[in-house]
Design a protein around this motif. Structure first.
Motif, PDB file in Angstrom:
ATOM      1  N   GLN A 131     -10.020  -5.178 -27.346  1.00 34.87           N
ATOM      2  CA  GLN A 131      -9.653  -6.315 -26.506  1.00 34.87           C
ATOM      3  C   GLN A 131      -8.134  -6.441 -26.463  1.00 34.87           C
ATOM      4  O   GLN A 131      -7.424  -5.720 -27.147  1.00 34.87           O
ATOM      5  N   LYS A 132      -7.669  -7.378 -25.661  1.00 36.45           N
ATOM      6  CA  LYS A 132      -6.233  -7.557 -25.472  1.00 36.45           C
ATOM      7  C   LYS A 132      -5.686  -8.481 -26.560  1.00 36.45           C
ATOM      8  O   LYS A 132      -6.238  -9.551 -26.813  1.00 36.45           O
ATOM      9  N   TYR A 133      -4.587  -8.064 -27.188  1.00 34.85           N
ATOM     10  CA  TYR A 133      -3.909  -8.847 -28.211  1.00 34.85           C
ATOM     11  C   TYR A 133      -2.438  -8.984 -27.851  1.00 34.85           C
ATOM     12  O   TYR A 133      -1.857  -8.086 -27.237  1.00 34.85           O
ATOM     13  N   THR A 134      -1.865 -10.099 -28.264  1.00 31.91           N
ATOM     14  CA  THR A 134      -0.432 -10.317 -28.110  1.00 31.91           C
ATOM     15  C   THR A 134       0.168 -10.454 -29.499  1.00 31.91           C
ATOM     16  O   THR A 134      -0.206 -11.351 -30.250  1.00 31.91           O
ATOM     17  N   VAL A 135       1.078  -9.550 -29.837  1.00 34.56           N
ATOM     18  CA  VAL A 135       1.761  -9.577 -31.128  1.00 34.56           C
ATOM     19  C   VAL A 135       3.163 -10.112 -30.873  1.00 34.56           C
ATOM     20  O   VAL A 135       3.889  -9.599 -30.022  1.00 34.56           O
ATOM     21  N   ARG A 157      11.417   0.775 -33.385  1.00 32.77           N
ATOM     22  CA  ARG A 157      10.487   0.890 -34.513  1.00 32.77           C
ATOM     23  C   ARG A 157       9.137   0.259 -34.191  1.00 32.77           C
ATOM     24  O   ARG A 157       8.095   0.790 -34.562  1.00 32.77           O
ATOM     25  N   ILE A 158       9.161  -0.873 -33.495  1.00 28.56           N
ATOM     26  CA  ILE A 158       7.902  -1.521 -33.097  1.00 28.56           C
ATOM     27  C   ILE A 158       7.124  -0.605 -32.157  1.00 28.56           C
ATOM     28  O   ILE A 158       5.925  -0.390 -32.336  1.00 28.56           O
ATOM     29  N   SER A 159       7.799  -0.067 -31.154  1.00 28.39           N
ATOM     30  CA  SER A 159       7.103   0.803 -30.191  1.00 28.39           C
ATOM     31  C   SER A 159       6.549   2.043 -30.873  1.00 28.39           C
ATOM     32  O   SER A 159       5.462   2.517 -30.522  1.00 28.39           O
ATOM     33  N   MET A 160       7.236   2.582 -31.869  1.00 28.88           N
ATOM     34  CA  MET A 160       6.753   3.751 -32.591  1.00 28.88           C
ATOM     35  C   MET A 160       5.474   3.445 -33.369  1.00 28.88           C
ATOM     36  O   MET A 160       4.586   4.288 -33.468  1.00 28.88           O
ATOM     37  N   LEU A 161       5.353   2.247 -33.921  1.00 27.83           N
ATOM     38  CA  LEU A 161       4.133   1.866 -34.648  1.00 27.83           C
ATOM     39  C   LEU A 161       2.911   1.916 -33.727  1.00 27.83           C
ATOM     40  O   LEU A 161       1.849   2.397 -34.116  1.00 27.83           O
ATOM     41  N   VAL A 172      -1.145  -2.738 -37.827  1.00 24.45           N
ATOM     42  CA  VAL A 172       0.181  -2.646 -37.211  1.00 24.45           C
ATOM     43  C   VAL A 172       1.038  -3.840 -37.633  1.00 24.45           C
ATOM     44  O   VAL A 172       2.214  -3.683 -37.982  1.00 24.45           O
ATOM     45  N   VAL A 173       0.452  -5.033 -37.633  1.00 27.08           N
ATOM     46  CA  VAL A 173       1.193  -6.236 -38.048  1.00 27.08           C
ATOM     47  C   VAL A 173       1.630  -6.095 -39.503  1.00 27.08           C
ATOM     48  O   VAL A 173       2.761  -6.447 -39.865  1.00 27.08           O
ATOM     49  N   ALA A 174       0.759  -5.565 -40.352  1.00 23.21           N
ATOM     50  CA  ALA A 174       1.122  -5.352 -41.758  1.00 23.21           C
ATOM     51  C   ALA A 174       2.295  -4.381 -41.876  1.00 23.21           C
ATOM     52  O   ALA A 174       3.188  -4.576 -42.710  1.00 23.21           O
ATOM     53  N   ILE A 217       5.832 -12.940 -37.931  1.00 23.23           N
ATOM     54  CA  ILE A 217       5.005 -12.015 -37.158  1.00 23.23           C
ATOM     55  C   ILE A 217       3.585 -12.573 -37.094  1.00 23.23           C
ATOM     56  O   ILE A 217       3.021 -12.943 -38.118  1.00 23.23           O
ATOM     57  N   ASN A 218       3.024 -12.641 -35.880  1.00 25.07           N
ATOM     58  CA  ASN A 218       1.625 -13.068 -35.740  1.00 25.07           C
ATOM     59  C   ASN A 218       1.017 -12.418 -34.510  1.00 25.07           C
ATOM     60  O   ASN A 218       1.705 -11.824 -33.700  1.00 25.07           O
ATOM     61  N   TYR A 219      -0.300 -12.531 -34.424  1.00 22.82           N
ATOM     62  CA  TYR A 219      -1.003 -11.985 -33.262  1.00 22.82           C
ATOM     63  C   TYR A 219      -2.124 -12.933 -32.858  1.00 22.82           C
ATOM     64  O   TYR A 219      -2.601 -13.726 -33.637  1.00 22.82           O
ATOM     65  N   GLU A 220      -2.502 -12.833 -31.610  1.00 22.03           N
ATOM     66  CA  GLU A 220      -3.612 -13.646 -31.098  1.00 22.03           C
ATOM     67  C   GLU A 220      -4.362 -12.862 -30.058  1.00 22.03           C
ATOM     68  O   GLU A 220      -3.885 -11.943 -29.454  1.00 22.03           O
TER      69      GLU A 220
END
Length: 77
Positions: free
Chosen positions: A3-7, A20-24, A61-63, A74-77
């Motif tokens: 599903q779609k997530y927003t980090v 670095r984020i894009s590489m993860l 990825v968030v970890a 940092i959070n996601y939903e």
């Protein structure tokens, strides 16, 4: 289930953090719909990634993002 997530993360306004984020996401073969970088007040910026993935993958990825120097909140939903 995919599903779609927003980090969302806040931290220092450095372009190497965007890389670095894009590489993860790239390393885990996650489909990224958008990646945005928004400077806020002073040296603080907001990074936002909208991606399609399983929740377990996003949690991993968030970890990993928590280990990036200069990022916090940092959070996601």
């Amino acid at each position: 289930m995919i599903q779609k997530y927003t980090v969302t993360a806040e931290g220092e306004g450095r372009l190497d953090i965007v890389s670095r984020i894009s590489m993860l996401f790239l390393q885990r073969h996650i489909d990224v719909e958008s990646l945005s970088y928004m400077p806020l007040e002073g040296m603080v910026s907001r990074y936002q990634v909208c991606a399609l993935a399983k929740e377990e993958t996003i949690r991993k990825v968030v970890a990993q993002m928590e280990h990036i120097e200069g990022l916090n909140k940092i959070n996601y939903e």
